[in-house]
Scaffold this motif. Structure first.
Motif, PDB file in Angstrom:
ATOM      1  N   ARG A 107     -59.878  52.090 -46.414  1.00 54.80           N
ATOM      2  CA  ARG A 107     -59.494  53.158 -45.164  1.00 54.80           C
ATOM      3  C   ARG A 107     -60.366  53.839 -44.533  1.00 54.80           C
ATOM      4  NH1 ARG A 107     -54.340  55.787 -48.299  1.00 54.80           N
ATOM      5  NH2 ARG A 107     -55.989  55.475 -49.939  1.00 54.80           N
ATOM      6  N   THR A 108     -61.617  54.249 -45.314  1.00 61.01           N
ATOM      7  CA  THR A 108     -62.896  54.658 -44.451  1.00 61.01           C
ATOM      8  C   THR A 108     -63.300  53.716 -43.606  1.00 61.01           C
ATOM      9  OG1 THR A 108     -62.902  56.440 -46.195  1.00 61.01           O
ATOM     10  CG2 THR A 108     -64.913  56.119 -44.762  1.00 61.01           C
ATOM     11  N   ARG A 150     -66.695  68.917 -44.064  1.00 58.88           N
ATOM     12  CA  ARG A 150     -65.560  69.271 -44.519  1.00 58.88           C
ATOM     13  C   ARG A 150     -65.301  70.643 -43.534  1.00 58.88           C
ATOM     14  NH1 ARG A 150     -66.071  74.226 -47.147  1.00 58.88           N
ATOM     15  NH2 ARG A 150     -68.073  74.533 -48.563  1.00 58.88           N
ATOM     16  N   TYR A 186     -64.629  59.317 -53.457  1.00 55.55           N
ATOM     17  CA  TYR A 186     -65.457  60.857 -53.781  1.00 55.55           C
ATOM     18  C   TYR A 186     -64.997  60.914 -55.255  1.00 55.55           C
ATOM     19  CZ  TYR A 186     -66.913  61.454 -48.953  1.00 55.55           C
ATOM     20  OH  TYR A 186     -67.492  61.151 -47.655  1.00 55.55           O
ATOM     21  N   TRP A 225     -70.359  64.091 -46.934  1.00 51.49           N
ATOM     22  CA  TRP A 225     -68.961  64.395 -46.176  1.00 51.49           C
ATOM     23  C   TRP A 225     -69.288  65.602 -45.456  1.00 51.49           C
ATOM     24  CZ3 TRP A 225     -68.604  65.037 -51.856  1.00 51.49           C
ATOM     25  CH2 TRP A 225     -68.449  66.298 -52.060  1.00 51.49           C
ATOM     26  N   GLY A 243     -66.846  58.153 -48.548  1.00 46.82           N
ATOM     27  CA  GLY A 243     -65.343  58.328 -48.525  1.00 46.82           C
ATOM     28  C   GLY A 243     -64.552  57.351 -48.774  1.00 46.82           C
ATOM     29  N   GLY A 244     -63.325  57.560 -49.007  1.00 43.71           N
ATOM     30  CA  GLY A 244     -62.481  58.537 -48.644  1.00 43.71           C
ATOM     31  C   GLY A 244     -62.340  59.416 -49.976  1.00 43.71           C
ATOM     32  N   GLY A 245     -61.277  60.127 -49.982  1.00 41.34           N
ATOM     33  CA  GLY A 245     -61.049  61.188 -50.966  1.00 41.34           C
ATOM     34  C   GLY A 245     -61.049  60.598 -52.362  1.00 41.34           C
ATOM     35  N   GLN A 246     -60.333  59.447 -52.389  1.00 34.42           N
ATOM     36  CA  GLN A 246     -60.257  58.611 -53.989  1.00 34.42           C
ATOM     37  C   GLN A 246     -61.619  58.061 -54.425  1.00 34.42           C
ATOM     38  OE1 GLN A 246     -57.120  55.793 -53.699  1.00 34.42           O
ATOM     39  NE2 GLN A 246     -55.660  56.996 -52.855  1.00 34.42           N
ATOM     40  N   ASP A 280     -54.884  65.787 -44.805  1.00 35.90           N
ATOM     41  CA  ASP A 280     -54.544  65.177 -46.068  1.00 35.90           C
ATOM     42  C   ASP A 280     -55.557  64.627 -46.872  1.00 35.90           C
ATOM     43  OD1 ASP A 280     -55.339  63.120 -44.767  1.00 35.90           O
ATOM     44  OD2 ASP A 280     -53.629  62.408 -43.909  1.00 35.90           O
ATOM     45  N   THR A 281     -56.751  65.020 -46.803  1.00 42.57           N
ATOM     46  CA  THR A 281     -57.786  64.724 -47.800  1.00 42.57           C
ATOM     47  C   THR A 281     -58.725  65.640 -47.965  1.00 42.57           C
ATOM     48  OG1 THR A 281     -57.474  62.249 -46.941  1.00 42.57           O
ATOM     49  CG2 THR A 281     -59.533  62.709 -48.372  1.00 42.57           C
TER      50      THR A 281
END
Length: 176
Positions: free
Chosen positions: A55-56, A18, A115, A16, A110-113, A137-138
């Motif tokens: 979503r990614t 960041r 990971y 990722w 990804g995404g956040g969930q 938001d992530t």
């Protein structure tokens, strides 16, 4: 520190970019443009299985779906999504265990969930730090605060050829 990535890659990795405050996404996209990070992503994941959330996948420009030279696995709870036009080129799975069931190197992208769900299975992380403070938001998992991760390679700060944004590459390994 010497590069730990010269050895063959096995197992599960995460990759990722960041911000300095941990943001990895905003409104379904990356809140910066650093072409060198995209090149790094391609080099790290080339020839491997990439696992990402729906979503990614949707955030990738259509011309890059599926990501070339990689097996593209998309994780979604929506059983009907595989039959949609948007899923074309993806191998759709509904649980992380199925996504990770391969003898090939795997990179979670990804995404956040995804990971968060994949972190317990990961043995390495390739992280690009972008020297910006942006809203989002992530956020990325905080490896520096975890007891079981070691920073094994810390690249120098560099400036992007587009816009001059500073960035650097970090490589993490999970302690045995």
């Amino acid at each position: 520190m010497s590069s730990a990535w010269a050895e063959p890659v096995r197992g599960v990795g995460m990759v990722w970019a960041r911000s300095t405050t941990g943001v990895i996404g905003a409104d379904g996209g990356m809140p910066w443009h650093v072409p060198e990070d995209l090149t790094h992503f391609r080099q790290v994941t080339d020839g491997a299985t990439v696992v990402m959330g729906r979503r990614t996948w949707a955030s990738l420009p259509e011309r890059f779906r599926p990501l070339p030279g990689r097996r593209n696995v998309v994780l979604t709870r929506d059983a009907s999504w595989a039959a949609t036009d948007e899923a074309a080129g993806a191998e759709v799975v509904h649980d992380l265990a199925t996504a990770l069931d391969t003898d090939e190197p795997v990179w979670i992208t990804g995404g956040g969930q995804v990971y968060a769900a994949g972190l317990p299975f990961a043995d390495r992380v390739s992280e690009t730090v972008i020297d910006v403070d942006v809203p989002g938001d992530t956020v990325a998992p905080a490896l520096a605060e975890a007891d079981d991760w070691d920073l094994v390679d810390e690249g120098p700060w560099r400036e992007s050829r587009v816009g001059g944004t500073r960035y650097r590459f970090l490589e993490w390994r999970r302690r045995a």
